[in-house]
Design a protein around this motif. Sequence first.
Motif, PDB file in Angstrom:
ATOM      1  N   LYS A 167     -14.381   7.040  -5.072  1.00  0.00           N
ATOM      2  CA  LYS A 167     -13.824   8.347  -5.452  1.00  0.00           C
ATOM      3  C   LYS A 167     -13.108   8.289  -6.793  1.00  0.00           C
ATOM      4  O   LYS A 167     -12.774   9.322  -7.365  1.00  0.00           O
ATOM      5  CB  LYS A 167     -12.819   8.813  -4.385  1.00  0.00           C
ATOM      6  CG  LYS A 167     -13.439   9.124  -3.035  1.00  0.00           C
ATOM      7  CD  LYS A 167     -12.349   9.596  -2.070  1.00  0.00           C
ATOM      8  CE  LYS A 167     -12.894   9.789  -0.667  1.00  0.00           C
ATOM      9  NZ  LYS A 167     -11.793   9.947   0.307  1.00  0.00           N
ATOM     10  N   LEU A 168     -12.822   7.088  -7.284  1.00  0.00           N
ATOM     11  CA  LEU A 168     -12.077   6.973  -8.537  1.00  0.00           C
ATOM     12  C   LEU A 168     -13.008   7.172  -9.724  1.00  0.00           C
ATOM     13  O   LEU A 168     -14.088   6.597  -9.789  1.00  0.00           O
ATOM     14  CB  LEU A 168     -11.386   5.603  -8.637  1.00  0.00           C
ATOM     15  CG  LEU A 168     -10.477   5.211  -7.476  1.00  0.00           C
ATOM     16  CD1 LEU A 168      -9.874   3.838  -7.720  1.00  0.00           C
ATOM     17  CD2 LEU A 168      -9.362   6.239  -7.278  1.00  0.00           C
ATOM     18  N   LEU A 212       0.829  -1.208   0.000  1.00  0.00           N
ATOM     19  CA  LEU A 212       0.000   0.000   0.000  1.00  0.00           C
ATOM     20  C   LEU A 212       0.865   1.261   0.000  1.00  0.00           C
ATOM     21  O   LEU A 212       0.643   2.179  -0.793  1.00  0.00           O
ATOM     22  CB  LEU A 212      -0.943  -0.004   1.219  1.00  0.00           C
ATOM     23  CG  LEU A 212      -1.715   1.297   1.459  1.00  0.00           C
ATOM     24  CD1 LEU A 212      -2.666   1.601   0.318  1.00  0.00           C
ATOM     25  CD2 LEU A 212      -2.488   1.242   2.782  1.00  0.00           C
ATOM     26  N   GLN A 213       1.856   1.290   0.885  1.00  0.00           N
ATOM     27  CA  GLN A 213       2.690   2.497   0.971  1.00  0.00           C
ATOM     28  C   GLN A 213       3.508   2.704  -0.303  1.00  0.00           C
ATOM     29  O   GLN A 213       3.734   3.842  -0.727  1.00  0.00           O
ATOM     30  CB  GLN A 213       3.603   2.459   2.208  1.00  0.00           C
ATOM     31  CG  GLN A 213       2.846   2.539   3.545  1.00  0.00           C
ATOM     32  CD  GLN A 213       1.818   3.677   3.593  1.00  0.00           C
ATOM     33  OE1 GLN A 213       1.971   4.718   2.957  1.00  0.00           O
ATOM     34  NE2 GLN A 213       0.733   3.469   4.343  1.00  0.00           N
ATOM     35  N   GLU A 222     -12.921   4.557  -0.826  1.00  0.00           N
ATOM     36  CA  GLU A 222     -11.890   5.102  -1.713  1.00  0.00           C
ATOM     37  C   GLU A 222     -12.169   4.772  -3.181  1.00  0.00           C
ATOM     38  O   GLU A 222     -11.946   5.592  -4.065  1.00  0.00           O
ATOM     39  CB  GLU A 222     -10.505   4.557  -1.316  1.00  0.00           C
ATOM     40  CG  GLU A 222      -9.940   5.178  -0.055  1.00  0.00           C
ATOM     41  CD  GLU A 222      -9.727   6.680  -0.188  1.00  0.00           C
ATOM     42  OE1 GLU A 222      -9.094   7.094  -1.171  1.00  0.00           O
ATOM     43  OE2 GLU A 222     -10.212   7.429   0.679  1.00  0.00           O
ATOM     44  N   TYR A 256       0.874   9.159 -11.910  1.00  0.00           N
ATOM     45  CA  TYR A 256      -0.464   8.588 -11.849  1.00  0.00           C
ATOM     46  C   TYR A 256      -0.695   7.646 -13.024  1.00  0.00           C
ATOM     47  O   TYR A 256      -0.263   7.905 -14.139  1.00  0.00           O
ATOM     48  CB  TYR A 256      -1.525   9.697 -11.902  1.00  0.00           C
ATOM     49  CG  TYR A 256      -2.921   9.150 -12.115  1.00  0.00           C
ATOM     50  CD1 TYR A 256      -3.656   8.675 -11.038  1.00  0.00           C
ATOM     51  CD2 TYR A 256      -3.460   9.053 -13.399  1.00  0.00           C
ATOM     52  CE1 TYR A 256      -4.912   8.137 -11.223  1.00  0.00           C
ATOM     53  CE2 TYR A 256      -4.725   8.510 -13.588  1.00  0.00           C
ATOM     54  CZ  TYR A 256      -5.437   8.049 -12.501  1.00  0.00           C
ATOM     55  OH  TYR A 256      -6.672   7.491 -12.688  1.00  0.00           O
ATOM     56  N   LEU A 286       2.068   6.523  -6.938  1.00  0.00           N
ATOM     57  CA  LEU A 286       1.049   7.412  -7.498  1.00  0.00           C
ATOM     58  C   LEU A 286       1.446   8.877  -7.383  1.00  0.00           C
ATOM     59  O   LEU A 286       1.053   9.700  -8.200  1.00  0.00           O
ATOM     60  CB  LEU A 286      -0.291   7.166  -6.811  1.00  0.00           C
ATOM     61  CG  LEU A 286      -1.025   5.931  -7.317  1.00  0.00           C
ATOM     62  CD1 LEU A 286      -2.033   5.448  -6.293  1.00  0.00           C
ATOM     63  CD2 LEU A 286      -1.703   6.213  -8.648  1.00  0.00           C
ATOM     64  N   GLN A 287       2.227   9.193  -6.358  1.00  0.00           N
ATOM     65  CA  GLN A 287       2.700  10.575  -6.241  1.00  0.00           C
ATOM     66  C   GLN A 287       3.712  10.889  -7.327  1.00  0.00           C
ATOM     67  O   GLN A 287       3.796  12.017  -7.800  1.00  0.00           O
ATOM     68  CB  GLN A 287       3.345  10.796  -4.866  1.00  0.00           C
ATOM     69  CG  GLN A 287       2.346  10.778  -3.736  1.00  0.00           C
ATOM     70  CD  GLN A 287       3.010  10.956  -2.389  1.00  0.00           C
ATOM     71  OE1 GLN A 287       3.790  11.875  -2.179  1.00  0.00           O
ATOM     72  NE2 GLN A 287       2.716  10.061  -1.470  1.00  0.00           N
ATOM     73  N   ALA A 347      -3.763   3.217  -9.595  1.00  0.00           N
ATOM     74  CA  ALA A 347      -4.833   3.669  -8.700  1.00  0.00           C
ATOM     75  C   ALA A 347      -5.705   2.485  -8.274  1.00  0.00           C
ATOM     76  O   ALA A 347      -6.090   2.363  -7.118  1.00  0.00           O
ATOM     77  CB  ALA A 347      -5.676   4.734  -9.389  1.00  0.00           C
ATOM     78  N   ASN A 365       1.175   4.210  -2.701  1.00  0.00           N
ATOM     79  CA  ASN A 365       0.958   5.614  -2.346  1.00  0.00           C
ATOM     80  C   ASN A 365       2.076   6.476  -2.933  1.00  0.00           C
ATOM     81  O   ASN A 365       1.827   7.553  -3.482  1.00  0.00           O
ATOM     82  CB  ASN A 365       0.930   5.782  -0.821  1.00  0.00           C
ATOM     83  CG  ASN A 365      -0.413   5.378  -0.218  1.00  0.00           C
ATOM     84  OD1 ASN A 365      -1.417   5.301  -0.925  1.00  0.00           O
ATOM     85  ND2 ASN A 365      -0.425   5.108   1.076  1.00  0.00           N
ATOM     86  N   GLU A 366       3.303   5.977  -2.799  1.00  0.00           N
ATOM     87  CA  GLU A 366       4.454   6.741  -3.309  1.00  0.00           C
ATOM     88  C   GLU A 366       4.497   6.737  -4.830  1.00  0.00           C
ATOM     89  O   GLU A 366       4.801   7.751  -5.457  1.00  0.00           O
ATOM     90  CB  GLU A 366       5.758   6.156  -2.765  1.00  0.00           C
ATOM     91  CG  GLU A 366       6.036   6.539  -1.334  1.00  0.00           C
ATOM     92  CD  GLU A 366       7.426   6.099  -0.905  1.00  0.00           C
ATOM     93  OE1 GLU A 366       8.417   6.670  -1.391  1.00  0.00           O
ATOM     94  OE2 GLU A 366       7.524   5.154  -0.098  1.00  0.00           O
ATOM     95  N   ARG A 407      -3.710   0.153  -5.997  1.00  0.00           N
ATOM     96  CA  ARG A 407      -3.563   0.782  -4.691  1.00  0.00           C
ATOM     97  C   ARG A 407      -4.816   0.526  -3.851  1.00  0.00           C
ATOM     98  O   ARG A 407      -4.750   0.248  -2.652  1.00  0.00           O
ATOM     99  CB  ARG A 407      -3.339   2.295  -4.878  1.00  0.00           C
ATOM    100  CG  ARG A 407      -3.079   3.061  -3.610  1.00  0.00           C
ATOM    101  CD  ARG A 407      -4.190   4.048  -3.333  1.00  0.00           C
ATOM    102  NE  ARG A 407      -3.985   4.682  -2.022  1.00  0.00           N
ATOM    103  CZ  ARG A 407      -4.959   5.176  -1.294  1.00  0.00           C
ATOM    104  NH1 ARG A 407      -6.199   5.126  -1.727  1.00  0.00           N
ATOM    105  NH2 ARG A 407      -4.717   5.691  -0.126  1.00  0.00           N
TER     106      ARG A 407
END
Lengths: 416, 116
Positions: free
Chosen positions: A356-357, A318-319, A353, A329, A325-326, A334, A322-323, A337
């Motif tokens: 929201k996509l 997961l982390q 979550e 993208y 995607l930063q 997504a 997260n990184e 994740r």
Amino acid sequence: MKDEVLLPHLFRIEYRKLVSVLSYMFGIQHIEIAEDIASDTFLAATEHWSIHGNPANPTAWLYTVAKNKTKNYLKRNQLFEQKLRPAIRYTSSASEEMEIDLSPKNINDSQLAMMFAVCHPGISQEAQVALALNLLCGFGVQEIADAFLTNKEVIYKRLTRAKDKLKEENFEVGQPGREQIGDRLETVLTTIYLLFSEGYYSTSQNTILRKDLCAEAMRLNVLLAENELTNQPAANALLSLMCFHASRFDARTDEAGESVLYEDQDETLWDTALIKQGENYLNLASIGSKLSRFHLEAGIAYWHTHKKDSAEKWENILQLYNELLQLAYSPIAALNRTFALAKANGKPAAIVEAKKLDLKTNHFYFSLLGHLYTEVDDSLALEHFKTALSLAASTGDKKMMQKHIDRLQQTATTVI
Amino acid sequence: MNEFLLAIHRDLTSKDASPSPEQMQAAIKPFQDWIGSIAAQNKLVSPPKRWDADGRVVKQNNTVINGPYAEIKESLGGLFLIRAKDYDEAVEIAKGCPILQWGATVELRMAIPPVQ
């Protein structure tokens, strides 16, 4: 090796070397000459060997003939030679005789130089991959067309246009310098990764061809890792990533050629030697201060080599997503994740979550929802899987979505 | 879609107000998950950076003082850009900031599109 397989085998390995070395010598604007000489050499081999049998050292035979053909070509084309001569490398004014260097070192240098030439920013990524396959991997137009699931004409046009572009830009095939590596290594790595993905994710039923593409991508990456200038953390990270992925190659398709989902894979089929190699390259990549997307993707792939679910595994994945995607993208990152989020933080949080996509045209989005609602609300899950099936385009994806539906309906009947 | 500046302000004036190392450790995961969520929606314009708590403040007549606005209670703690349709959507995103529970405030500013 049997006679009938020796030549195709040599063609695959030696053709690209001849083309690279000769282009490195002449300059990329004269790439057709390099290709013609290499083709002529193999034509001569076909004729000569069928009458006289295979020579004791076939590779040496090819190199000698290629050298002679090059010299003859240059003699025949006096005018051309005058233009070309100043540009030709390895020609000392003292020696009249031109040396064609087919040493392993020069072959590697030439291929590396060609790799950087092919990844020219003016050429589309699609064309870069096709060029790399053609010039660096010795793939014919038909094979490339098969890999891209398109026809020969499309690939032929794509290659011609890309080669024209190379000539037009008058790009010199030279050893990349330090600055150039900084700029272009990322493009080179991206092209290599696309080449690999073409093989790994292709829906083509031709398993041998797909494996070949993956192996070629890894071979090119090894060339980078073996060169002092290009042996950079990101190059090792990509190599590590490809090792981890490739370790599952045999487990991810069944005998019928259909894809097997990760959770259904027989992990005894995973290639532990490749996993080990991947770990080594990941260690080599763990220097310097620049974290590339390949580092993060390799990290994710590393955790996937642990089949067993654990809190640690999914929290790490997961982390890393997260990184990732930063940094960059992508819809698939997504979705993955959110899948990892369900494993790490629970399905209810992941459903929030997922909503929201904005990926409502993507069939994987609905298969993710289907997965998240499984055991939470099975009828809703089924609905999502059905939407996924209706949106899936390729036969492979359709089959995968059908598999999800079947499984869900199966558990439903067991409960009843 | 509009661009929004998302600024997290924290009270750096009193020691009690700043999170303990344990709180900081505990805040990393929710913070990363929050940023990951924004990024997964493709609404992150630029990834957040980590800023030190040292800082300098420059004033008129070249007066330079140490520390990020030590005399006010709301120093800048984090700063990055997001994409959102309007303030309503930007506010929804900002509500997810896990540092809010430690007394931080989040300020949103919409970028004015350049005149064509």
